[in-house]
Write a protein that holds these residues in place. Structure first.
Motif, PDB file in Angstrom:
ATOM      1  N   GLY A  64      27.632 -45.726  35.727  1.00  0.00           N
ATOM      2  CA  GLY A  64      28.245 -45.041  36.856  1.00  0.00           C
ATOM      3  C   GLY A  64      29.610 -44.441  36.557  1.00  0.00           C
ATOM      4  N   ARG A  65      29.998 -44.414  35.298  1.00  0.00           N
ATOM      5  CA  ARG A  65      31.310 -43.864  34.946  1.00  0.00           C
ATOM      6  C   ARG A  65      31.302 -42.334  35.027  1.00  0.00           C
ATOM      7  N   PHE A  66      32.487 -41.783  35.243  1.00  0.00           N
ATOM      8  CA  PHE A  66      32.627 -40.332  35.225  1.00  0.00           C
ATOM      9  C   PHE A  66      32.662 -39.839  33.779  1.00  0.00           C
ATOM     10  N   VAL A  67      31.959 -38.748  33.538  1.00  0.00           N
ATOM     11  CA  VAL A  67      31.900 -38.122  32.219  1.00  0.00           C
ATOM     12  C   VAL A  67      32.436 -36.702  32.351  1.00  0.00           C
ATOM     13  N   LEU A  68      33.526 -36.405  31.636  1.00  0.00           N
ATOM     14  CA  LEU A  68      34.143 -35.086  31.666  1.00  0.00           C
ATOM     15  C   LEU A  68      34.065 -34.439  30.291  1.00  0.00           C
ATOM     16  N   PRO A  69      34.098 -33.115  30.229  1.00  0.00           N
ATOM     17  CA  PRO A  69      34.218 -32.468  28.911  1.00  0.00           C
ATOM     18  C   PRO A  69      35.494 -32.918  28.221  1.00  0.00           C
ATOM     19  N   GLY A  70      35.497 -32.883  26.904  1.00  0.00           N
ATOM     20  CA  GLY A  70      36.728 -33.164  26.170  1.00  0.00           C
ATOM     21  C   GLY A  70      37.816 -32.182  26.564  1.00  0.00           C
ATOM     22  N   PHE A  71      39.048 -32.656  26.556  1.00  0.00           N
ATOM     23  CA  PHE A  71      40.169 -31.797  26.930  1.00  0.00           C
ATOM     24  C   PHE A  71      40.396 -30.719  25.866  1.00  0.00           C
ATOM     25  N   VAL A  72      40.840 -29.554  26.329  1.00  0.00           N
ATOM     26  CA  VAL A  72      41.208 -28.436  25.464  1.00  0.00           C
ATOM     27  C   VAL A  72      42.708 -28.220  25.624  1.00  0.00           C
ATOM     28  N   ASP A  73      43.480 -28.600  24.612  1.00  0.00           N
ATOM     29  CA  ASP A  73      44.942 -28.453  24.657  1.00  0.00           C
ATOM     30  C   ASP A  73      45.279 -27.136  23.967  1.00  0.00           C
ATOM     31  N   ALA A  74      45.432 -26.076  24.751  1.00  0.00           N
ATOM     32  CA  ALA A  74      45.459 -24.710  24.221  1.00  0.00           C
ATOM     33  C   ALA A  74      46.853 -24.152  23.991  1.00  0.00           C
ATOM     34  N   HIS A  75      47.870 -25.007  23.951  1.00  0.00           N
ATOM     35  CA  HIS A  75      49.220 -24.554  23.615  1.00  0.00           C
ATOM     36  C   HIS A  75      49.978 -25.728  23.019  1.00  0.00           C
ATOM     37  N   THR A  76      50.029 -25.803  21.680  1.00  0.00           N
ATOM     38  CA  THR A  76      50.807 -26.847  21.017  1.00  0.00           C
ATOM     39  C   THR A  76      51.543 -26.265  19.817  1.00  0.00           C
ATOM     40  N   HIS A  77      52.665 -26.904  19.494  1.00  0.00           N
ATOM     41  CA  HIS A  77      53.431 -26.630  18.273  1.00  0.00           C
ATOM     42  C   HIS A  77      53.394 -27.920  17.443  1.00  0.00           C
ATOM     43  N   LEU A  78      52.221 -28.418  17.177  1.00  0.00           N
ATOM     44  CA  LEU A  78      52.048 -29.777  16.671  1.00  0.00           C
ATOM     45  C   LEU A  78      52.603 -29.972  15.260  1.00  0.00           C
ATOM     46  N   VAL A  79      52.587 -28.916  14.452  1.00  0.00           N
ATOM     47  CA  VAL A  79      53.005 -29.037  13.054  1.00  0.00           C
ATOM     48  C   VAL A  79      54.471 -28.638  12.918  1.00  0.00           C
ATOM     49  N   PHE A  80      55.299 -29.596  12.575  1.00  0.00           N
ATOM     50  CA  PHE A  80      56.714 -29.337  12.297  1.00  0.00           C
ATOM     51  C   PHE A  80      57.291 -30.560  11.586  1.00  0.00           C
ATOM     52  N   ALA A  81      58.410 -30.353  10.909  1.00  0.00           N
ATOM     53  CA  ALA A  81      59.120 -31.460  10.272  1.00  0.00           C
ATOM     54  C   ALA A  81      60.444 -31.689  10.996  1.00  0.00           C
ATOM     55  N   GLY A  82      60.936 -32.912  10.910  1.00  0.00           N
ATOM     56  CA  GLY A  82      62.181 -33.249  11.593  1.00  0.00           C
ATOM     57  C   GLY A  82      61.960 -33.454  13.082  1.00  0.00           C
ATOM     58  N   ASP A  83      62.985 -33.947  13.757  1.00  0.00           N
ATOM     59  CA  ASP A  83      62.944 -34.048  15.210  1.00  0.00           C
ATOM     60  C   ASP A  83      64.300 -33.614  15.744  1.00  0.00           C
ATOM     61  N   ARG A  84      64.423 -33.594  17.046  1.00  0.00           N
ATOM     62  CA  ARG A  84      65.682 -33.154  17.631  1.00  0.00           C
ATOM     63  C   ARG A  84      66.210 -34.214  18.606  1.00  0.00           C
ATOM     64  N   VAL A  85      66.043 -35.474  18.209  1.00  0.00           N
ATOM     65  CA  VAL A  85      66.509 -36.568  19.057  1.00  0.00           C
ATOM     66  C   VAL A  85      68.021 -36.500  19.229  1.00  0.00           C
ATOM     67  N   GLY A  86      68.734 -36.188  18.137  1.00  0.00           N
ATOM     68  CA  GLY A  86      70.183 -36.084  18.233  1.00  0.00           C
ATOM     69  C   GLY A  86      70.613 -35.012  19.221  1.00  0.00           C
ATOM     70  N   GLU A  87      69.919 -33.867  19.221  1.00  0.00           N
ATOM     71  CA  GLU A  87      70.233 -32.813  20.183  1.00  0.00           C
ATOM     72  C   GLU A  87      69.934 -33.278  21.611  1.00  0.00           C
ATOM     73  N   PHE A  88      68.864 -34.032  21.756  1.00  0.00           N
ATOM     74  CA  PHE A  88      68.505 -34.572  23.068  1.00  0.00           C
ATOM     75  C   PHE A  88      69.632 -35.444  23.616  1.00  0.00           C
ATOM     76  N   GLU A  89      70.162 -36.303  22.773  1.00  0.00           N
ATOM     77  CA  GLU A  89      71.273 -37.165  23.204  1.00  0.00           C
ATOM     78  C   GLU A  89      72.503 -36.341  23.560  1.00  0.00           C
ATOM     79  N   ARG A  90      72.776 -35.325  22.767  1.00  0.00           N
ATOM     80  CA  ARG A  90      73.949 -34.494  23.045  1.00  0.00           C
ATOM     81  C   ARG A  90      73.786 -33.695  24.338  1.00  0.00           C
ATOM     82  N   GLN A  91      72.565 -33.228  24.588  1.00  0.00           N
ATOM     83  CA  GLN A  91      72.331 -32.506  25.846  1.00  0.00           C
ATOM     84  C   GLN A  91      72.551 -33.423  27.041  1.00  0.00           C
ATOM     85  N   LEU A  92      72.146 -34.669  26.913  1.00  0.00           N
ATOM     86  CA  LEU A  92      72.369 -35.622  27.994  1.00  0.00           C
ATOM     87  C   LEU A  92      73.862 -35.841  28.221  1.00  0.00           C
TER      88      LEU A  92
END
Length: 408
Positions: A64-92
């Motif tokens: 009786g579970r619901f069955v949905l199509p797999g999600f389509v994530d049609a806008h990502t910038h998934l591939v990158f190096a580094g992060d911007r945590v430091g900028e996040f802290e500074r913006q705060l």
């Protein structure tokens, strides 16, 4: 009624399911329903009462579970190096994005880190991000370039995206986003940079079979709209569909310009005018909505959903996973934000992450639905109703993910 005569033997058969097919204009629920798979493709779907008397190598009780199509994530910038945590802290602490950019931060910081990373490192860094998306039911996603901004690095990003798809058994659509911003070596020469993209980098990526879509930014910032047309014309002449980031910070008429090109989608759209939205409706261009950015940047402006509805513009949702404005890997959170921040209905949100998302990825009629002939990519959810996926803020983990591509 079922949609096709049954084969002699199914590979797998799910029974007692509540099938959310996404057929028609709503969710297209069939309950109680059955779904059969043969050779990784949906071979039969319909009400339990119409299930033909045929065998299956493996039978599964959906309970009786619901069955949905797999999600389509049609806008990502998934591939990158580094992060911007430091900028996040500074913006705060009060620093502005303009100040950070002037110090060499923002996209150009990510560019520098990404340029230093070989393909193998880019794949290794992005793999956990991809698997997190998959764990919440994503079976198709788009991955953009745009953090390399030179020939070798842009190609490496696209190569990494292709490898991630192959090695993880997930469908990956690649978008060339060389026109993300102007790199330092072309400072003050944005038109020359767009010409370089159109005449050198994009042809090289095409020659290697690395590109499915051409993306760009029509925001009137470092690249002017008329300059973007240099790249878009080259892409269209090469047979590539286009899409674009636009109208996020002000109405520059970008959504209308994209519609005039027959774009798959126009993305962000917080300030799009009714004239642009009318053009989108006529062209069939999807409105790609990205609430993760709205939340993370604490932006007060919302996309004009009433105008999209009034003119019949289909709305998609995506994570917009990126290091600067939407560091999220949760489709479930995005569904909730689409409803709570943008006031989408659960039906709009769920369709936006499946059948409409497929349109935005250039895969209309190929994924994002449950029907005969489409890949067997669907998710069984332990929920009481489909709207529950939009109600919990990142909750309701999937009970089972089925993918003919990956066997997960």
């Amino acid at each position: 009624m079922s949609t096709r005569s049954a084969p002699a033997m199914f590979d797998d058969l799910w029974t007692d399911a509540r099938l959310v097919t996404m057929r028609g204009d709503g969710l297209g629920v069939i309950e109680p329903g059955a779904l059969a798979v043969k050779d990784g493709v949906i071979a039969w779907i319909g009400p339990m009462s119409d299930l033909p008397a045929t065998g299956a190598k493996r039978r599964h009780d959906a309970g009786g579970r619901f069955v949905l199509p797999g999600f389509v994530d049609a806008h990502t910038h998934l591939v990158f190096a580094g992060d911007r945590v430091g900028e996040f802290e500074r913006q705060l602490g009060g620093a502005t994005r303009k100040e950070l950019a002037a110090e060499g931060g923002g996209i150009l910081y990510t560019m520098r880190e990404t340029r230093k990373a070989p393909v193998e490192e880019l794949v290794a860094i992005a793999r956990p991000r991809l698997r997190r998306l998959m764990s919440e039911g994503v079976t198709t996603l788009e991955i953009k370039s745009g953090y390399g901004l030179d020939l070798d690095s842009e190609l490496n990003m696209l190569r990494a995206a292709r490898r991630l798809g192959r090695e993880n058994g997930i469908r990956v659509v690649t978008s060339f986003l060389g026109a993300h911003v102007v790199p330092p070596e072309f400072a003050g020469r944005s038109r020359d940079y767009l010409t370089h993209l159109a005449e050198v980098i994009l042809p090289a990526a095409l020659a290697e079979g690395l590109v499915d879509i051409c993306d760009g930014g029509i925001e009137g910032l470092s690249i002017q709209p008329e300059e973007m047309m240099i790249l878009y014309r080259a892409a269209l002449n090469a047979g590539l569909p286009v899409k674009g980031h636009t109208d996020q910070y002000g109405d520059v008429g970008g959504a209308g310009q994209l519609a005039a090109l027959g774009a798959l989608s126009a993305d962000h759209l917080e300030y799009s005018s009714e004239a642009s939205i009318t053009a989108m409706a006529k062209a069939g261009t999807v409105a790609m909505l990205l609430p993760g950015s709205t939340l993370f940047l604490n932006e007060p402006r919302r996309p004009p959903l009433d105008l999209f509805r009034r003119h019949g513009v289909a709305m998609a949702l995506a994570t917009n996973c990126n290091p600067g404005s939407s560091p999220t890997l949760s489709p479930l959170l995005v569904l909730a934000l689409g409803c709570s921040l943008f006031r989408m209905t659960p039906v709009e949100a769920l369709r936006g992450y499946t059948v409409v998302g497929a349109r935005a990825a250039g895969l209309a009629g190929k994924v994002g639905e449950l029907r005969v002939g489409l890949p067997a990519e669907f998710v069984l959810w332990e929920i009481g109703q489909p709207a529950e996926l939009c109600y919990w803020l990142g909750g309701a983990p999937p009970r089972e993910i089925v993918s003919g591509r990956s066997g997960i």
